[in-house]
Scaffold this motif. Structure first.
Motif, PDB file in Angstrom:
ATOM      1  N   ALA B  51     -13.532 -10.500  18.887  1.00 56.67           N
ATOM      2  CA  ALA B  51     -12.656 -10.575  17.716  1.00 56.67           C
ATOM      3  C   ALA B  51     -13.338  -9.938  16.507  1.00 56.67           C
ATOM      4  N   VAL B  52     -14.607 -10.261  16.329  1.00 56.59           N
ATOM      5  CA  VAL B  52     -15.338  -9.737  15.173  1.00 56.59           C
ATOM      6  C   VAL B  52     -15.442  -8.212  15.280  1.00 56.59           C
ATOM      7  N   GLU B  53     -15.710  -7.750  16.495  1.00 54.96           N
ATOM      8  CA  GLU B  53     -15.840  -6.304  16.715  1.00 54.96           C
ATOM      9  C   GLU B  53     -14.517  -5.600  16.394  1.00 54.96           C
ATOM     10  N   ALA B  54     -13.410  -6.256  16.807  1.00 49.48           N
ATOM     11  CA  ALA B  54     -12.095  -5.679  16.540  1.00 49.48           C
ATOM     12  C   ALA B  54     -11.867  -5.573  15.039  1.00 49.48           C
ATOM     13  N   ILE B  55     -12.248  -6.613  14.312  1.00 44.24           N
ATOM     14  CA  ILE B  55     -12.074  -6.600  12.851  1.00 44.24           C
ATOM     15  C   ILE B  55     -12.949  -5.503  12.237  1.00 44.24           C
ATOM     16  N   ARG B  56     -14.172  -5.403  12.756  1.00 44.54           N
ATOM     17  CA  ARG B  56     -15.107  -4.402  12.230  1.00 44.54           C
ATOM     18  C   ARG B  56     -14.553  -2.983  12.390  1.00 44.54           C
ATOM     19  N   THR B  57     -14.003  -2.727  13.574  1.00 46.56           N
ATOM     20  CA  THR B  57     -13.565  -1.356  13.839  1.00 46.56           C
ATOM     21  C   THR B  57     -12.209  -1.050  13.212  1.00 46.56           C
ATOM     22  N   GLN B  58     -11.375  -2.075  13.067  1.00 46.27           N
ATOM     23  CA  GLN B  58     -10.022  -1.813  12.588  1.00 46.27           C
ATOM     24  C   GLN B  58      -9.861  -1.967  11.081  1.00 46.27           C
ATOM     25  N   SER B  59     -10.873  -2.442  10.413  1.00 53.61           N
ATOM     26  CA  SER B  59     -10.703  -2.617   8.971  1.00 53.61           C
ATOM     27  C   SER B  59     -11.923  -2.096   8.230  1.00 53.61           C
ATOM     28  N   ASP B  60     -11.726  -1.983   6.930  1.00 53.68           N
ATOM     29  CA  ASP B  60     -12.792  -1.456   6.079  1.00 53.68           C
ATOM     30  C   ASP B  60     -13.681  -2.616   5.655  1.00 53.68           C
ATOM     31  N   LEU B  61     -14.627  -2.948   6.532  1.00 50.99           N
ATOM     32  CA  LEU B  61     -15.414  -4.168   6.350  1.00 50.99           C
ATOM     33  C   LEU B  61     -16.318  -4.128   5.122  1.00 50.99           C
ATOM     34  N   THR B  62     -16.817  -2.931   4.801  1.00 51.67           N
ATOM     35  CA  THR B  62     -17.827  -2.879   3.733  1.00 51.67           C
ATOM     36  C   THR B  62     -17.211  -2.819   2.325  1.00 51.67           C
ATOM     37  N   LEU B  63     -15.874  -2.896   2.272  1.00 45.38           N
ATOM     38  CA  LEU B  63     -15.211  -2.903   0.956  1.00 45.38           C
ATOM     39  C   LEU B  63     -14.880  -4.348   0.567  1.00 45.38           C
ATOM     40  N   ILE B  64     -15.395  -4.758  -0.567  1.00 43.64           N
ATOM     41  CA  ILE B  64     -15.138  -6.133  -1.035  1.00 43.64           C
ATOM     42  C   ILE B  64     -14.567  -6.063  -2.445  1.00 43.64           C
ATOM     43  N   GLU B  65     -13.606  -6.907  -2.701  1.00 42.56           N
ATOM     44  CA  GLU B  65     -13.105  -6.987  -4.071  1.00 42.56           C
ATOM     45  C   GLU B  65     -13.525  -8.324  -4.656  1.00 42.56           C
ATOM     46  N   ALA B  66     -14.171  -8.251  -5.802  1.00 43.25           N
ATOM     47  CA  ALA B  66     -14.562  -9.485  -6.493  1.00 43.25           C
ATOM     48  C   ALA B  66     -13.470  -9.842  -7.470  1.00 43.25           C
ATOM     49  N   LEU B  67     -12.806 -10.966  -7.223  1.00 41.22           N
ATOM     50  CA  LEU B  67     -11.684 -11.373  -8.062  1.00 41.22           C
ATOM     51  C   LEU B  67     -12.127 -12.432  -9.053  1.00 41.22           C
ATOM     52  N   PRO B  68     -11.387 -12.549 -10.142  1.00 35.69           N
ATOM     53  CA  PRO B  68     -11.753 -13.593 -11.105  1.00 35.69           C
ATOM     54  C   PRO B  68     -11.546 -14.975 -10.492  1.00 35.69           C
ATOM     55  N   ALA B  69     -12.389 -15.877 -10.899  1.00 32.30           N
ATOM     56  CA  ALA B  69     -12.234 -17.240 -10.386  1.00 32.30           C
ATOM     57  C   ALA B  69     -11.161 -17.956 -11.191  1.00 32.30           C
ATOM     58  N   VAL B  70     -10.521 -18.921 -10.551  1.00 29.38           N
ATOM     59  CA  VAL B  70      -9.506 -19.696 -11.265  1.00 29.38           C
ATOM     60  C   VAL B  70     -10.196 -20.913 -11.865  1.00 29.38           C
ATOM     61  N   GLU B  71     -10.049 -21.025 -13.193  1.00 28.17           N
ATOM     62  CA  GLU B  71     -10.627 -22.207 -13.841  1.00 28.17           C
ATOM     63  C   GLU B  71      -9.483 -23.014 -14.414  1.00 28.17           C
ATOM     64  N   GLY B  72      -9.321 -24.217 -13.929  1.00 28.47           N
ATOM     65  CA  GLY B  72      -8.157 -25.001 -14.302  1.00 28.47           C
ATOM     66  C   GLY B  72      -6.937 -24.305 -13.742  1.00 28.47           C
ATOM     67  N   ASN B  73      -6.001 -23.954 -14.610  1.00 26.21           N
ATOM     68  CA  ASN B  73      -4.824 -23.225 -14.149  1.00 26.21           C
ATOM     69  C   ASN B  73      -4.829 -21.788 -14.641  1.00 26.21           C
ATOM     70  N   THR B  74      -5.922 -21.381 -15.277  1.00 25.23           N
ATOM     71  CA  THR B  74      -5.949 -20.028 -15.830  1.00 25.23           C
ATOM     72  C   THR B  74      -6.936 -19.149 -15.094  1.00 25.23           C
ATOM     73  N   LEU B  75      -6.568 -17.902 -15.009  1.00 27.04           N
ATOM     74  CA  LEU B  75      -7.407 -16.925 -14.343  1.00 27.04           C
ATOM     75  C   LEU B  75      -8.335 -16.314 -15.395  1.00 27.04           C
ATOM     76  N   GLN B  76      -9.620 -16.431 -15.215  1.00 24.50           N
ATOM     77  CA  GLN B  76     -10.571 -15.856 -16.173  1.00 24.50           C
ATOM     78  C   GLN B  76     -10.828 -14.417 -15.775  1.00 24.50           C
ATOM     79  N   LEU B  77     -10.424 -13.495 -16.608  1.00 20.43           N
ATOM     80  CA  LEU B  77     -10.603 -12.079 -16.270  1.00 20.43           C
ATOM     81  C   LEU B  77     -12.084 -11.729 -16.157  1.00 20.43           C
TER      82      LEU B  77
END
Lengths: 222, 406
Positions: B51-77
């Motif tokens: 399964a892991v190998e399939a994910i590795r080959t079929q997707s762009d594994l080395t691309l990560i997006e760092a998203l803002p964390a949610v604090e309370g109910n607001t998204l901190q940019l």
């Protein structure tokens, strides 16, 4: 004057249920003596031997070996006593069936952490001493009763114990073989200077000993 | 001490050899338990690796997006400082801040828009184009994801080079909707990537910021790691910065979590059979101690301590466990081999093309740590099973033991 090899004073052994196997036994056995303890079955002679050997404990009195009191509450001291001071010879030979004659002889040294080469050499010398040099690789099942008892005697000697305790060593042997075993014990006593205490109910075999201690109903009799 | 242990082991073999049938049955009990454990865990590990190998080959594994964390109910940019800190994490090859917003076309197609620095198309996104090229910095040029491009071409007749109007709806002071139109020019359509970017319209970051939306920060940071091995450490680093990592690696995490559960449950059932093996050892050794009462008494009479007796009995148990463990490992390897040889073709023939990949891959994966674990477990269990008989033997009264007829 050196202390006696074995000295007991007012030795008693009371078994659960009220059976008194020993009732105040006083004996003194000198170093190098060959003593036969004779008496009927149930007279307490095997109990006495087991207590002297440190595999049973008295309920009263004390045992002194070479002037030193044996502390039956001290497990380590009792194990050391069994490893270095006494050697046992049993009526049933009690060899380990899965070990060869030589391995049976060296078996006690395994518990004293002696090197294998030393154990092997010692066992071979002792097997030669008891006249079984050619049977070292035989298993107990391949030996006659007399031969098995000779192996057991060699095993009792292997730790260089100064005191050998033999409980009816000829009880399972025919009269001719019994004579041979007693002769062997006698010669070992003379040559090696070991102190021998042999329990037997056969009076004629007791004649091989320096002296005889009679026992009856847990007491020493004349 | 070690030499004596070796001699105890030799003695143990001799003792065990005296009771061949019983020992064979006991060893078989342990071996089956270990084999079941090795087999099931190797199966689980094999599936996990697939399964892991399939994910590795079929997707762009080395691309990560760092998203803002949610604090309370607001998204901190994500602030510029944080974006820079994320880009400086060890194991990062390239990074780019991004802004996200939503527009509609005149044909009422909702379009997710991502603004990125122009250079990051190559070094972060590593985009390949089926048509056209990337946008240039500071321009109103845009690039379409593969699916979005297809959709706009099919339903709205969008073409490369022809202006496209994006509408952003806001509301005035009276609450009336106001549509703000922006003219952009598609200059390229990306090849299919198999991720969210297939649905995205990409434009230059500065142009995206000029259109409004996220203010005072970025919607996230795109990070390209130096290799697949760096993905999980980088994800950890992103979390440490108070951001939330997103990417294909999450699928691997999900597979791992699921397979951990599967392996644990399968392992528990297999472990039960190993437990039965342990009980067999206890039974065998209790019988053995009973049968050898006199021998143990003799050993004590000639100088064996209670510890020596325990060591002898436990050595026998360890030898039993060791033989059982080795046999179990071999059986487990055989089980895995059969599964890999016959199982793959069976599944492929039964379920068709979806399982065709199993034909030339391992369904069950036997690893050295797994075999070592199986062996260690067998020995450990045997020692535990032998504790009671060993203790019992060491507590024997030598006189009574020697007198016993056994």
């Amino acid at each position: 004057m050196s202390p006696p090899m074995v000295e007991t004073r007012q030795l008693t052994r009371l078994y659960p249920g009220g059976v008194e196997a020993l009732r105040g036994v006083d004996i003194t056995i000198g170093t190098g003596e060959f003593v036969a303890i004779v008496g009927r079955s149930g007279s307490g002679k095997s109990t006495l031997l087991n207590i002297l050997g440190g595999i049973d404990a008295p309920t009263g009195g004390f045992v002194s070996i070479r002037g030193k009191m044996l502390d039956y509450t001290n497990r380590k001291a009792l194990i050391a006593h069994r490893r270095t001071t006494v050697g046992f010879v049993f009526q049933q030979f009690n060899l380990i069936p899965s070990l060869t004659a030589r391995e049976n002889v060296e078996y006690p040294l395994l518990f004293s952490y002696r090197p294998a080469s030393e154990r092997r050499k010692k066992a071979e010398v002792l097997l030669a001493t008891v006249g079984l040099a050619g049977r070292a690789s035989h298993y107990p099942g391949q030996l006659s009763g007399g031969e098995q008892q000779r192996v057991a005697i060699a095993r009792a000697l292997v730790s260089d114990a100064p005191l050998i305790l033999a409980d009816e060593p000829t009880g399972n042997l025919d009269s001719a073989t019994s004579g041979e075993i007693f002769s062997l014990l006698r010669s070992l006593n003379k040559e090696k200077g070991v102190t021998l205490i042999v329990v037997t109910h056969e009076r004629e075999l007791a004649d091989y000993a320096d002296r005889t201690i009679g026992m009856k109903d847990g007491r020493v009799v004349a | 001490m070690t030499i004596r242990l070796l001699e105890f082991i030799e003695l143990a073999f001799r003792q065990l050899f005296r009771r061949k049938v019983r020992v064979i049955l006991t060893v078989a009990g342990i071996a089956i338990g270990v084999a079941a454990l090795v087999g099931t865990v190797s199966l689980g590990e094999g599936i996990r690796t697939q399964a892991v190998e399939a994910i590795r080959t079929q997707s762009d594994l080395t691309l990560i997006e760092a998203l803002p964390a949610v604090e309370g109910n607001t998204l901190q940019l994500v602030t510029a400082t944080k974006a820079s800190a994320a880009g400086s994490l060890p194991g990062i090859k390239a990074s780019a801040p991004l802004v996200r917003s939503t527009f509609a076309t005149r044909g009422q197609t909702y379009v997710q828009v991502v603004g990125l620095p122009a250079g990051s198309l190559d070094d972060v996104l590593i985009s390949r184009f089926q048509k056209g090229r990337g946008f240039t910095a500071g321009s109103n040029e845009v690039v379409l994801g593969a699916s979005l491009g297809q959709k706009l071409q099919r339903y709205e007749g969008a073409r490369i080079g022809d202006p496209l109007v994006l509408i952003r709806r806001t509301y005035d002071a009276a609450g009336r909707p106001v549509d703000n139109e922006t003219r952009v020019v598609p200059v390229g359509i990306m090849e299919e990537r198999g991720d969210d970017f297939d649905q995205i319209l990409l434009m230059d970051l500065s142009f995206a910021l000029s259109l409004g939306g996220d203010e005072g920060g970025y919607s996230g940071v795109l990070l390209r790691t130096t290799g697949p091995d760096q993905v999980f450490p980088v994800a950890g680093g992103i979390r440490a910065l108070g951001l939330s990592p997103r990417g294909s690696f999450e699928q691997i995490e999900a597979v791992n979590r699921m397979m951990d559960m599967v392996v644990i449950f399968l392992g528990i059932f297999a472990g039960l059979s190993l437990l039965v093996g342990g009980l067999m050892i206890a039974s065998t050794m209790i019988t053995s101690v009973y049968e050898r009462t006199r021998e143990i008494g003799i050993a004590m009479a000639v100088g064996a301590s209670e510890g020596d007796v325990m060591e002898m009995i436990l050595t026998e148990c360890a030898v039993l466990g060791c033989i059982g463990g080795i046999c179990g490992d071999l059986l487990g390897i055989l089980f895995a081999f059969i599964l890999n040889t016959l199982g793959g073709p069976f599944l492929a023939s039964r379920f068709g093309d979806a399982f065709a990949g199993l034909l030339d891959s391992e369904i069950a994966l036997v690893t050295w740590p797994l075999l070592a674990g199986g062996l260690a477990l067998a020995i450990g269990l045997s020692l535990v099973a032998g504790l009671y008989p060993a203790w019992k033997a060491s507590r024997l009264n030598p006189v009574e033991a020697i007198r016993s007829g056994r």
